[in-house]
Design an enzyme around this catalytic site. Structure first.
Site, PDB file in Angstrom:
ATOM      1  N   ASP A 183      22.714  -2.975  -5.496  1.00 21.89           N
ATOM      2  CA  ASP A 183      24.167  -2.951  -5.576  1.00 21.89           C
ATOM      3  C   ASP A 183      24.783  -1.663  -5.040  1.00 21.89           C
ATOM      4  O   ASP A 183      25.990  -1.433  -5.188  1.00 21.89           O
ATOM      5  CB  ASP A 183      24.625  -3.178  -7.017  1.00 21.89           C
TER       6      ASP A 183
ATOM      7  N   ASP B 140      15.119   0.221  -9.864  1.00 20.08           N
ATOM      8  CA  ASP B 140      16.468  -0.238  -9.541  1.00 20.08           C
ATOM      9  C   ASP B 140      16.310  -1.502  -8.704  1.00 20.08           C
ATOM     10  O   ASP B 140      15.961  -1.425  -7.516  1.00 20.08           O
ATOM     11  CB  ASP B 140      17.220   0.844  -8.778  1.00 20.08           C
TER      12      ASP B 140
ATOM     13  N   ARG C 162       0.824  -1.218   0.000  1.00 18.59           N
ATOM     14  CA  ARG C 162       0.000   0.000   0.000  1.00 18.59           C
ATOM     15  C   ARG C 162       0.858   1.269   0.000  1.00 18.59           C
ATOM     16  O   ARG C 162       0.869   2.040   0.955  1.00 18.59           O
ATOM     17  CB  ARG C 162      -0.963   0.017   1.193  1.00 18.59           C
TER      18      ARG C 162
END
Length: 357
Positions: free
Chosen positions: A271, A267, A197
């Protein structure tokens, strides 16, 4: 002119001024209050308190004090109320321990307020901010954390904007926001470490330049039977340690929905580098060739990458306190830190996790 045409297109009333300079979206029609009232102490109740201030409609509230107001019961707002948290001396003003409720009220403006419910609230059915069945509400530059039922509950709410705010670390259900009816605008918000939500929206919606981090499900429609339209522009989704499926950035978008999706990024690789890819696939929703609301394009002045920088620098109540600083730091790790929690104390911050003002 764009705003006027948008209002005419969807039947919104025209207003001569917005709630405050810079207010945007459907909630910008909120008129708030005009009668001055100064909060002069941090007590829960009594003369000069915030509870005293919101007990009558039509008030424009400023603060001569800073710090946390520890609520012993839900704080119920009156209609036509403006809360100007930005007027408090440094380090600012916040409420903790119970729900703030604008349920059933109209013309509410709340700015620069820290709302921290947490497990001091014994009622697990309450949310940090409740505007169920309210009309004309705008929350701007607010910091909402430790919501128990939801961070924001807006079932049945009409004409809502939540902008430039931090909505983070819900406990209990671990949900960000639940809005039904609408229309609604979610603009330049930072959503951090919620199970789901972010928001759940059963309404015609503008969702522009938001950043969502460490989610399990982000923008959600929940397979509703309702027929809604969604403008989804320039948002950045970033997987974190608690993200089990990064592709749940758009969640339960079924064929009953219509969506315009442009410039969104995901993304997914955790990393520590911001290197998202296009994320404009919106499930089985009907794809719109242009925004359902013509004003959405005017709101989307930032790319998703620019929104990341701007939102991390500017969202939430100013100046930032310990809670918000910790939240933003987890986002800046870009996948390497952050957790979905069940108790604010687990953050390790002072004052049993609430932080100190």
């Amino acid at each position: 002119m764009v705003y006027i045409l948008a209002c005419l297109a969807i039947g919104l009333p025209l207003v001569s001024a917005v709630a405050f300079p810079g207010a945007v979206g459907f909630g910008s029609v909120a008129t708030g209050g005009s009668t001055p009232f100064i909060v002069t102490n941090l007590a829960d109740s009594g003369t000069g308190t915030l509870r005293d201030a919101v007990s009558a409609s039509g008030r424009n509230i400023t603060f001569a004090v800073s710090g946390y107001i520890v609520l012993s019961s839900a704080l119920s707002l009156s209609s036509s109320t403006t809360i100007n948290g930005q007027t408090a001396p440094s380090p600012g003003i916040g409420v903790m321990g119970r729900e703030i409720s604008a349920s059933g009220k109209s013309n509410i403006v709340v700015r620069n307020l820290r709302i921290r419910q947490g497990n001091l609230d014994p009622d697990t059915g309450k949310s940090a901010f409740n505007m169920g069945k309210a009309t004309n509400v705008i929350l701007d530059h607010c910091s909402i954390a430790y919501g128990v039922f939801d961070s924001i509950d807006a079932v049945g709410a009409v004409n809502v904007t939540v902008s430039n705010s931090i909505i983070a670390l819900p406990i209990g259900q671990q949900f960000g926001a639940h809005l039904e009816t609408g229309p609604a605008t979610w603009y330049r918000n930072l959503w951090v470490s919620a199970h789901n939500r972010q928001p759940l929206t059963k309404a015609n919606t503008q969702y522009v330049n938001n950043v969502v981090y460490n989610y399990q499900a982000a923008y959600t429609v929940a397979n509703t039977g309702g027929l809604f339209s969604h403008d989804l522009i320039g948002n950045y989704f970033i997987a974190g340690p608690s993200t089990t499926s990064p592709s749940d950035d758009w969640f339960q978008m079924n064929e009953n929905q219509k969506a315009f999706a442009s410039g969104n990024l995901l993304d997914s690789n955790r990393d520590g580098v911001l290197n998202g890819a296009a994320a404009n696939s919106i499930g089985s929703a009907v794809v719109l060739a242009s925004p359902w609301n013509s004003a959405s394009t005017g709101l989307a002045t930032l790319t998703a990458a620019q929104a990341f920088t701007s939102v991390l620098a500017n969202a939430g109540a100013a100046p930032r306190d310990q809670v918000d600083a910790s939240v933003v730091a987890s986002v800046q790790s870009l996948g390497r830190s952050g957790a979905i929690i069940t108790n604010q104390a687990s953050t390790g911050l002072s004052n049993d996790g609430y932080g100190t003002l």
